[in-house]
Design an enzyme around this catalytic site. Structure first.
Site, PDB file in Angstrom:
ATOM      1  N   GLU A 105      59.523  15.404 -43.644  1.00 58.15           N
ATOM      2  CA  GLU A 105      60.728  15.362 -45.000  1.00 58.15           C
ATOM      3  C   GLU A 105      59.878  14.858 -46.230  1.00 58.15           C
ATOM      4  O   GLU A 105      59.088  14.232 -46.214  1.00 58.15           O
ATOM      5  CB  GLU A 105      61.547  14.451 -44.777  1.00 58.15           C
ATOM      6  CG  GLU A 105      62.923  14.385 -45.687  1.00 58.15           C
ATOM      7  CD  GLU A 105      63.916  13.754 -45.231  1.00 58.15           C
ATOM      8  OE1 GLU A 105      64.574  13.201 -46.032  1.00 58.15           O
ATOM      9  OE2 GLU A 105      64.332  13.793 -43.903  1.00 58.15           O
ATOM     10  N   ASP A 107      60.981  14.017 -49.992  1.00 57.18           N
ATOM     11  CA  ASP A 107      62.365  13.503 -50.975  1.00 57.18           C
ATOM     12  C   ASP A 107      62.233  13.324 -52.300  1.00 57.18           C
ATOM     13  O   ASP A 107      61.278  12.429 -52.704  1.00 57.18           O
ATOM     14  CB  ASP A 107      63.013  11.994 -50.155  1.00 57.18           C
ATOM     15  CG  ASP A 107      63.251  12.368 -48.600  1.00 57.18           C
ATOM     16  OD1 ASP A 107      63.402  13.438 -48.248  1.00 57.18           O
ATOM     17  OD2 ASP A 107      63.293  11.228 -48.060  1.00 57.18           O
ATOM     18  N   GLU A 109      65.077  11.369 -54.410  1.00 57.89           N
ATOM     19  CA  GLU A 109      66.382  10.787 -54.223  1.00 57.89           C
ATOM     20  C   GLU A 109      66.836  10.111 -55.540  1.00 57.89           C
ATOM     21  O   GLU A 109      66.122   9.202 -56.072  1.00 57.89           O
ATOM     22  CB  GLU A 109      66.314   9.734 -52.956  1.00 57.89           C
ATOM     23  CG  GLU A 109      66.455  10.337 -51.814  1.00 57.89           C
ATOM     24  CD  GLU A 109      66.643   9.287 -50.729  1.00 57.89           C
ATOM     25  OE1 GLU A 109      67.329   9.548 -49.632  1.00 57.89           O
ATOM     26  OE2 GLU A 109      65.590   8.323 -50.917  1.00 57.89           O
ATOM     27  N   ASN A 124      59.825   9.843 -51.206  1.00 56.03           N
ATOM     28  CA  ASN A 124      59.488   9.497 -50.162  1.00 56.03           C
ATOM     29  C   ASN A 124      58.799  10.637 -49.085  1.00 56.03           C
ATOM     30  O   ASN A 124      58.993  11.769 -49.445  1.00 56.03           O
ATOM     31  CB  ASN A 124      60.496   8.829 -49.103  1.00 56.03           C
ATOM     32  CG  ASN A 124      60.110   7.866 -48.142  1.00 56.03           C
ATOM     33  OD1 ASN A 124      58.980   7.793 -47.638  1.00 56.03           O
ATOM     34  ND2 ASN A 124      60.974   7.252 -47.581  1.00 56.03           N
ATOM     35  N   ASP A 132      59.036   5.412 -44.599  1.00 56.51           N
ATOM     36  CA  ASP A 132      58.683   4.216 -45.172  1.00 56.51           C
ATOM     37  C   ASP A 132      57.525   4.184 -46.314  1.00 56.51           C
ATOM     38  O   ASP A 132      56.454   3.567 -46.550  1.00 56.51           O
ATOM     39  CB  ASP A 132      58.171   3.024 -44.378  1.00 56.51           C
ATOM     40  CG  ASP A 132      59.376   2.895 -43.321  1.00 56.51           C
ATOM     41  OD1 ASP A 132      60.658   2.907 -43.726  1.00 56.51           O
ATOM     42  OD2 ASP A 132      59.114   2.652 -42.181  1.00 56.51           O
TER      43      ASP A 132
END
Length: 289
Positions: A105, A107, A109, A124, A132
């Protein structure tokens, strides 16, 4: 009588045809390239169908995703974030695979704020189910006042997160250091608007104010220049795709200066420097550009 082609003559034509069809390089449209994944009554076209509105209220958030999956390339969309008091809301734009437990993934956000406070964008990267790797940047403009372009460039060498063509993060391929890199799983394109007031704004200290609902985010000018899968060719060949060319394997001098500026003046959190979480600095953190 139809002209007959011999296999040696026909094969190059087929290779060109399938390589072309494996790579999407045109402006995308919501109707053609995306579908609603979550709460269809909270997603609607506006501005004569040129823009998609996502809505969040106490009953539900909302989201959409690409109909196809991709392996490397560049995806972009223009987003206008939630205006006013958006604390506790998250507007997301990301790419993700769908293999349980080993999810890849990438990201964006966008974390809501109290009125007048800067918006934070968190990025991320998950590889084989391990994330993390958060970084947070305070945006240097009001992303709720107008549309801005958010892009992900993903190739075999690095992943770039770009805001109006300014790189805000570079995640390099550090397989030589023993760090897994997302390169084997196809990923779809997703966008969502949802409530996350347990962590989104000041670590969950600022809760969502439902009297300000509904919360609205807007998307337009979708652009996909990437290898669509399934596709027999193109996605595995490095010579056919512009994003694998030498000029896209590292930042150019202008991009490098902009990236340094973001890190110096706008980055507010980097997992690489969080000694409480990582007493031993992760191996990928030793090469940030």
């Amino acid at each position: 009588m139809a002209k007959q082609f011999s296999l040696p003559l026909l094969l190059p034509l087929l290779l060109i045809f399938f390589s072309f069809n494996a790579t999407q390089s045109r402006p995308a449209s919501f109707e053609h390239d995306f579908y609603i994944t979550w709460s269809s009554n909270h997603v609607k076209p506006v501005q004569n169908g040129t823009c998609i509105q996502l809505l969040l209220d106490q009953s539900s958030g909302s989201g959409f995703a690409s109909k196809r999956r991709y392996l490397f390339g560049r995806v972009s969309m223009k987003i206008k974030l939630v205006q006013g008091d958006s604390a506790g809301t998250v507007t997301a734009f990301y790419m993700a695979s769908d293999v349980a437990g080993v999810r890849d993934e990438v990201d964006f956000e966008f974390l809501g704020n109290r009125t007048g406070q800067p918006y934070t964008v968190q990025t991320n990267v998950y590889v084989r189910g391990k994330g993390d790797r958060e970084q947070r940047v305070k945006l240097w403009f009001d992303p709720s006042a107008d549309f801005h372009t958010y892009s992900i460039l993903w190739n075999r060498y690095h992943i770039l997160f770009l805001v109006d063509e300014v790189p805000i993060r570079v995640y390099k391929n550090n397989e030589a250091r023993g760090v897994p890199y997302p390169k084997a799983q196809t990923m779809g394109i997703y966008s969502t608007l949802w409530e996350a007031d347990d962590w989104a704004t000041r670590g969950g200290l600022e809760k969502i104010d439902w009297t300000k609902a509904p919360f609205l985010a807007y998307y337009k000018d979708f652009d996909i220049d990437a290898c669509a899968v399934p596709g027999p060719l193109g996605c595995t060949a490095t010579t056919n795709n512009w994003w694998d060319g030498p000029s896209y394997r590292q930042l150019d001098p202008v991009q490098a200066r902009r990236y340094h500026w973001v890190r110096m003046y706008h980055m507010i959190y980097d997992y690489c420097t969080d000694k409480a979480r990582y007493p031993v600095t992760p191996a990928e953190c030793f090469s940030w550009i």
